[in-house]
Design a protein around this motif. Structure first.
Motif, PDB file in Angstrom:
ATOM      1  N   GLN A 158      -6.991 -35.160 -10.160  1.00  0.00           N
ATOM      2  CA  GLN A 158      -7.071 -33.714 -10.298  1.00  0.00           C
ATOM      3  C   GLN A 158      -8.100 -33.132  -9.354  1.00  0.00           C
ATOM      4  O   GLN A 158      -9.288 -33.428  -9.478  1.00  0.00           O
ATOM      5  CB  GLN A 158      -7.540 -33.354 -11.717  1.00  0.00           C
ATOM      6  CG  GLN A 158      -6.430 -33.237 -12.726  1.00  0.00           C
ATOM      7  CD  GLN A 158      -6.981 -32.776 -14.065  1.00  0.00           C
ATOM      8  OE1 GLN A 158      -6.772 -33.431 -15.069  1.00  0.00           O
ATOM      9  NE2 GLN A 158      -7.711 -31.692 -14.089  1.00  0.00           N
ATOM     10  N   GLU A 159      -7.662 -32.276  -8.480  1.00  0.00           N
ATOM     11  CA  GLU A 159      -8.624 -31.531  -7.689  1.00  0.00           C
ATOM     12  C   GLU A 159      -9.173 -30.435  -8.586  1.00  0.00           C
ATOM     13  O   GLU A 159      -8.435 -29.807  -9.342  1.00  0.00           O
ATOM     14  CB  GLU A 159      -7.930 -30.922  -6.471  1.00  0.00           C
ATOM     15  CG  GLU A 159      -8.897 -30.373  -5.448  1.00  0.00           C
ATOM     16  CD  GLU A 159      -8.213 -29.402  -4.500  1.00  0.00           C
ATOM     17  OE1 GLU A 159      -8.933 -28.564  -3.921  1.00  0.00           O
ATOM     18  OE2 GLU A 159      -6.982 -29.474  -4.355  1.00  0.00           O
ATOM     19  N   THR A 160     -10.485 -30.199  -8.528  1.00  0.00           N
ATOM     20  CA  THR A 160     -11.089 -29.153  -9.347  1.00  0.00           C
ATOM     21  C   THR A 160     -10.763 -27.785  -8.768  1.00  0.00           C
ATOM     22  O   THR A 160     -10.947 -27.547  -7.575  1.00  0.00           O
ATOM     23  CB  THR A 160     -12.622 -29.351  -9.381  1.00  0.00           C
ATOM     24  OG1 THR A 160     -12.880 -30.645  -9.924  1.00  0.00           O
ATOM     25  CG2 THR A 160     -13.284 -28.302 -10.248  1.00  0.00           C
ATOM     26  N   LEU A 161     -10.237 -26.904  -9.589  1.00  0.00           N
ATOM     27  CA  LEU A 161      -9.970 -25.517  -9.203  1.00  0.00           C
ATOM     28  C   LEU A 161      -9.224 -25.407  -7.864  1.00  0.00           C
ATOM     29  O   LEU A 161      -9.719 -24.790  -6.910  1.00  0.00           O
ATOM     30  CB  LEU A 161     -11.293 -24.733  -9.135  1.00  0.00           C
ATOM     31  CG  LEU A 161     -12.143 -24.739 -10.416  1.00  0.00           C
ATOM     32  CD1 LEU A 161     -13.491 -24.057 -10.168  1.00  0.00           C
ATOM     33  CD2 LEU A 161     -11.411 -24.071 -11.578  1.00  0.00           C
ATOM     34  N   PRO A 162      -8.027 -25.970  -7.791  1.00  0.00           N
ATOM     35  CA  PRO A 162      -7.328 -26.064  -6.494  1.00  0.00           C
ATOM     36  C   PRO A 162      -6.992 -24.722  -5.853  1.00  0.00           C
ATOM     37  O   PRO A 162      -6.841 -24.662  -4.631  1.00  0.00           O
ATOM     38  CB  PRO A 162      -6.052 -26.844  -6.841  1.00  0.00           C
ATOM     39  CG  PRO A 162      -5.903 -26.738  -8.332  1.00  0.00           C
ATOM     40  CD  PRO A 162      -7.288 -26.639  -8.872  1.00  0.00           C
ATOM     41  N   SER A 163      -6.875 -23.660  -6.636  1.00  0.00           N
ATOM     42  CA  SER A 163      -6.544 -22.368  -6.018  1.00  0.00           C
ATOM     43  C   SER A 163      -7.776 -21.569  -5.620  1.00  0.00           C
ATOM     44  O   SER A 163      -7.668 -20.397  -5.251  1.00  0.00           O
ATOM     45  CB  SER A 163      -5.686 -21.521  -6.978  1.00  0.00           C
ATOM     46  OG  SER A 163      -4.493 -22.189  -7.273  1.00  0.00           O
TER      47      SER A 163
ATOM     48  N   LEU B 213      -3.813 -17.168 -11.215  1.00  0.00           N
ATOM     49  CA  LEU B 213      -3.785 -18.633 -11.208  1.00  0.00           C
ATOM     50  C   LEU B 213      -5.179 -19.253 -11.158  1.00  0.00           C
ATOM     51  O   LEU B 213      -5.462 -20.198 -11.908  1.00  0.00           O
ATOM     52  CB  LEU B 213      -2.902 -19.113 -10.040  1.00  0.00           C
ATOM     53  CG  LEU B 213      -2.700 -20.611  -9.909  1.00  0.00           C
ATOM     54  CD1 LEU B 213      -2.026 -21.193 -11.155  1.00  0.00           C
ATOM     55  CD2 LEU B 213      -1.855 -20.930  -8.660  1.00  0.00           C
ATOM     56  N   PRO B 214      -6.089 -18.731 -10.321  1.00  0.00           N
ATOM     57  CA  PRO B 214      -7.436 -19.340 -10.289  1.00  0.00           C
ATOM     58  C   PRO B 214      -8.155 -19.233 -11.641  1.00  0.00           C
ATOM     59  O   PRO B 214      -8.931 -20.126 -11.997  1.00  0.00           O
ATOM     60  CB  PRO B 214      -8.164 -18.516  -9.217  1.00  0.00           C
ATOM     61  CG  PRO B 214      -7.088 -17.934  -8.367  1.00  0.00           C
ATOM     62  CD  PRO B 214      -5.949 -17.669  -9.300  1.00  0.00           C
ATOM     63  N   MET B 215      -7.887 -18.175 -12.380  1.00  0.00           N
ATOM     64  CA  MET B 215      -8.548 -18.022 -13.681  1.00  0.00           C
ATOM     65  C   MET B 215      -7.932 -18.962 -14.709  1.00  0.00           C
ATOM     66  O   MET B 215      -8.636 -19.490 -15.581  1.00  0.00           O
ATOM     67  CB  MET B 215      -8.477 -16.565 -14.146  1.00  0.00           C
ATOM     68  CG  MET B 215      -9.244 -15.589 -13.248  1.00  0.00           C
ATOM     69  SD  MET B 215     -11.005 -16.032 -13.019  1.00  0.00           S
ATOM     70  CE  MET B 215     -11.668 -15.544 -14.619  1.00  0.00           C
ATOM     71  N   ARG B 216      -6.634 -19.176 -14.618  1.00  0.00           N
ATOM     72  CA  ARG B 216      -6.008 -20.152 -15.532  1.00  0.00           C
ATOM     73  C   ARG B 216      -6.549 -21.544 -15.225  1.00  0.00           C
ATOM     74  O   ARG B 216      -6.805 -22.339 -16.147  1.00  0.00           O
ATOM     75  CB  ARG B 216      -4.488 -20.100 -15.388  1.00  0.00           C
ATOM     76  CG  ARG B 216      -3.901 -18.875 -16.117  1.00  0.00           C
ATOM     77  CD  ARG B 216      -2.477 -18.569 -15.690  1.00  0.00           C
ATOM     78  NE  ARG B 216      -1.660 -19.752 -15.611  1.00  0.00           N
ATOM     79  CZ  ARG B 216      -0.546 -19.850 -14.891  1.00  0.00           C
ATOM     80  NH1 ARG B 216      -0.118 -18.806 -14.168  1.00  0.00           N
ATOM     81  NH2 ARG B 216       0.142 -20.959 -14.873  1.00  0.00           N
TER      82      ARG B 216
ATOM     83  N   TYR C 280      -2.327 -18.803 -21.372  1.00  0.00           N
ATOM     84  CA  TYR C 280      -3.684 -19.266 -21.070  1.00  0.00           C
ATOM     85  C   TYR C 280      -4.099 -20.518 -21.826  1.00  0.00           C
ATOM     86  O   TYR C 280      -5.233 -20.992 -21.668  1.00  0.00           O
ATOM     87  CB  TYR C 280      -4.705 -18.170 -21.421  1.00  0.00           C
ATOM     88  CG  TYR C 280      -4.417 -16.807 -20.867  1.00  0.00           C
ATOM     89  CD1 TYR C 280      -4.261 -16.613 -19.493  1.00  0.00           C
ATOM     90  CD2 TYR C 280      -4.333 -15.693 -21.704  1.00  0.00           C
ATOM     91  CE1 TYR C 280      -4.017 -15.343 -18.982  1.00  0.00           C
ATOM     92  CE2 TYR C 280      -4.098 -14.424 -21.201  1.00  0.00           C
ATOM     93  CZ  TYR C 280      -3.940 -14.249 -19.845  1.00  0.00           C
ATOM     94  OH  TYR C 280      -3.706 -13.002 -19.349  1.00  0.00           O
ATOM     95  N   GLY C 281      -3.246 -21.005 -22.722  1.00  0.00           N
ATOM     96  CA  GLY C 281      -3.677 -22.112 -23.575  1.00  0.00           C
ATOM     97  C   GLY C 281      -4.698 -21.681 -24.612  1.00  0.00           C
ATOM     98  O   GLY C 281      -5.458 -22.501 -25.129  1.00  0.00           O
ATOM     99  N   ILE C 282      -4.749 -20.384 -24.923  1.00  0.00           N
ATOM    100  CA  ILE C 282      -5.707 -19.867 -25.901  1.00  0.00           C
ATOM    101  C   ILE C 282      -4.955 -19.480 -27.178  1.00  0.00           C
ATOM    102  O   ILE C 282      -4.133 -18.552 -27.161  1.00  0.00           O
ATOM    103  CB  ILE C 282      -6.478 -18.657 -25.327  1.00  0.00           C
ATOM    104  CG1 ILE C 282      -7.320 -19.116 -24.128  1.00  0.00           C
ATOM    105  CG2 ILE C 282      -7.352 -18.004 -26.405  1.00  0.00           C
ATOM    106  CD1 ILE C 282      -8.132 -18.016 -23.467  1.00  0.00           C
TER     107      ILE C 282
ATOM    108  N   ALA D  36       0.724 -17.356  -9.251  1.00  0.00           N
ATOM    109  CA  ALA D  36       1.457 -18.611  -9.052  1.00  0.00           C
ATOM    110  C   ALA D  36       2.744 -18.388  -8.263  1.00  0.00           C
ATOM    111  O   ALA D  36       3.231 -19.289  -7.580  1.00  0.00           O
ATOM    112  CB  ALA D  36       1.767 -19.251 -10.401  1.00  0.00           C
ATOM    113  N   PHE D  37       3.302 -17.153  -8.343  1.00  0.00           N
ATOM    114  CA  PHE D  37       4.600 -16.927  -7.692  1.00  0.00           C
ATOM    115  C   PHE D  37       4.483 -16.709  -6.193  1.00  0.00           C
ATOM    116  O   PHE D  37       5.495 -16.597  -5.501  1.00  0.00           O
ATOM    117  CB  PHE D  37       5.341 -15.756  -8.354  1.00  0.00           C
ATOM    118  CG  PHE D  37       4.598 -14.442  -8.327  1.00  0.00           C
ATOM    119  CD1 PHE D  37       4.450 -13.713  -7.149  1.00  0.00           C
ATOM    120  CD2 PHE D  37       4.042 -13.924  -9.499  1.00  0.00           C
ATOM    121  CE1 PHE D  37       3.776 -12.493  -7.140  1.00  0.00           C
ATOM    122  CE2 PHE D  37       3.366 -12.708  -9.495  1.00  0.00           C
ATOM    123  CZ  PHE D  37       3.218 -11.991  -8.311  1.00  0.00           C
TER     124      PHE D  37
END
Lengths: 328, 328
Positions: free
Chosen positions: A23-28, A163-166, A198-200, A325-326
């Motif tokens: 996993q790259e950390t925070l790829p976006s 996307l970066p926040m997700r 968000y997985g919340i 993401a789109f």
């Protein structure tokens, strides 16, 4: 054969190395100072024995929603919902043609609506969204989100998350943080979609509430949504909402407007290592560019004080590889 | 060498068999029908593919506090706190000598206090506990619990929790449930101790609230507790509180009084498999025996309807091996 303990140890090592490698950390996020500050904070928080270490149960992260996790331009998504609801219900309410704020809504007069401010918008939301049970409202919202589209991009509103926040939410959770939304939006407007987006889960969404009333209908208990504001989770209401719903002080906060100012102060006043970031909307091409003059998500005072208070200001244009993401 | 997957599978099997072998389920419960019904429910809930299976994220369990998790006789523990606070503050308030409810409190007149009912008690609590910041109140409560003792047993109030109920909380959590308190008590009175007593963190405590106000004092943000009731989490307020704070419907509820009636209805009206239990105080030797006539924790209507609604009534005397951990 491996003993249980040796086996567990082996698995832990495998899990850790797997995580680092795959996993790259925070790829976006671009490799800028902003990303580095976030990573440094998380590393300090999770390094046992280190100066900045925070026990897992105290790793609470709170996020504003509008303009921080999803777009709030050209108007709040909840306002989009309201506009659609007013139009859908208008035939039953001929009096709305001459009555504000319905008149402005039906006329598509955004400036007229914006005049009422965030509180006015919440009140309009209450006025148009009360009178049904909580289960019925949940269904109305859930259904709406399956088709409602953003006026500029034509994408579903549910595609309008950053996307970066997700990735940041995922990254914090992977490091033992509990992630919460603390938004001025209606809590029952957000909860039907926050888990998917968000997985919340619902119980980690703090927001504005209206009063509900328990009643028995055909021997079945229901909660009726009354046209009465219970709590406005905005501005100074945000620390109060955090205290009421969460009951402990977060160590991480992300916001984007002056409506988050008091929450930013609250989190960074904590003893120890409160970390605050502001999403600065600087990207008119990929999203929107706005701050001090915007009717939605005005960012003025918080921006002025960010440097002095060591709040990270994320420059959307410079710091994010992708916004949505789109994007191709 | 074992592959990761095989190793994980092996560990799972070892963990499961270890759990079954090393831990007796609910050891302070007698082997009666009550215990069997709880175990059957949990087994059904966690058996994948079975009729009663519930996904982990929906395994929400809510517990009343007073009389369900800790003793509420001869008066609510929060009332004990109030009495002590009034006595401590009385020298600064000469007017309390002639003003109710302070007059009754200072005179030790429990009947006079009880006349106001639960709402009156909550109001008295607000009146005596406001005027400080949330951090200050937290410290007052935390300090009080380190020394305050139950008037009958002479034990610390923190020792007056029901051991079988703490085991039940552990048992549910071990089976993937999230456990919440939903109490008429003040949320900021409970939160300082619930994690230690019950393993329930602050964010999983739902209770009555007073209004707090954000303010800046010497450039530090604080929340001031105002003498204004925000929400009473009792009776019909309990389903409203569950909806507001948790945002999803629990599948397990435990209560002990008519103040829990609406919550019992709410949980068992859920589609599927809502399970409700009532702690019936039948043990005058080890604790107290009371129901329909009690000024605190009156149990009347809910007891009448328990059989018809298939709510489990736990007979403290018959179903519990031990009530308190301190028993010989």
């Amino acid at each position: 054969m491996l003993t249980g303990i040796a086996c567990a140890a082996l698995l832990s090592v495998m899990a850790l190395s797997g995580r680092a490698a795959s996993q790259e950390t925070l790829p976006s996020w671009n490799d800028t100072a902003a990303k580095q500050r976030i990573v440094d904070f998380v590393r300090a928080t999770t390094t046992e024995g280190g100066n900045g270490y925070v026990a897992p149960q105290d790793r609470i992260a709170v996020f504003d929603n509008d303009g921080t996790l999803w777009t709030e331009q050209p108007f709040y998504i909840q306002l989009g919902f309201m506009l659609d609801r007013v139009k859908a219900l208008a035939p039953e309410h001929p009096e709305w043609k001459t009555k504000e704020p319905f008149k402005s809504i039906l006329a598509g007069d955004l400036k007229g609506i914006a005049k009422g401010g965030e509180k006015g918008i919440v009140e309009m939301g209450m006025a148009t969204h009360a009178g049904m049970t909580t289960d019925e409202f949940n269904k109305i919202v859930t259904d709406w989100f399956t088709t409602a589209k953003h006026p500029k991009t034509g994408k579903l509103y549910t595609d309008m998350t950053y996307l970066p926040m997700r990735e940041l939410l995922d990254y914090l959770r992977a490091n033992g943080f509990a992630t919460y939304i603390v938004s001025g939006g209606g809590v029952e407007f957000m909860r039907p979609v926050t888990e998917k987006l968000y997985g919340i889960p619902p119980q980690q969404v703090v927001g504005s509430t209206i009063t509900t009333q328990y009643a028995i209908v055909d021997d079945v208990p229901v909660l009726r949504r009354l046209p009465k504001i219970d709590f406005i989770d905005d501005g100074p209401g945000k620390p109060a909402g955090i205290n009421k719903f969460i009951g402990r002080r977060p160590i991480f906060v992300a916001g984007n407007s002056d409506g988050d100012y008091e929450m930013l102060r609250w989190v960074t006043a904590a003893e120890g290592h409160g970390f605050a970031m502001i999403v600065h909307h600087t990207d008119a091409d990929r999203e929107y560019a706005y701050d001090r003059q915007s009717p939605f998500g005005k960012l003025d005072k918080a921006l002025d004080e960010a440097t002095r208070r060591n709040w990270l200001v994320v420059d959307m244009k410079a710091d994010w590889k992708k916004v949505f993401a789109f994007e191709p």
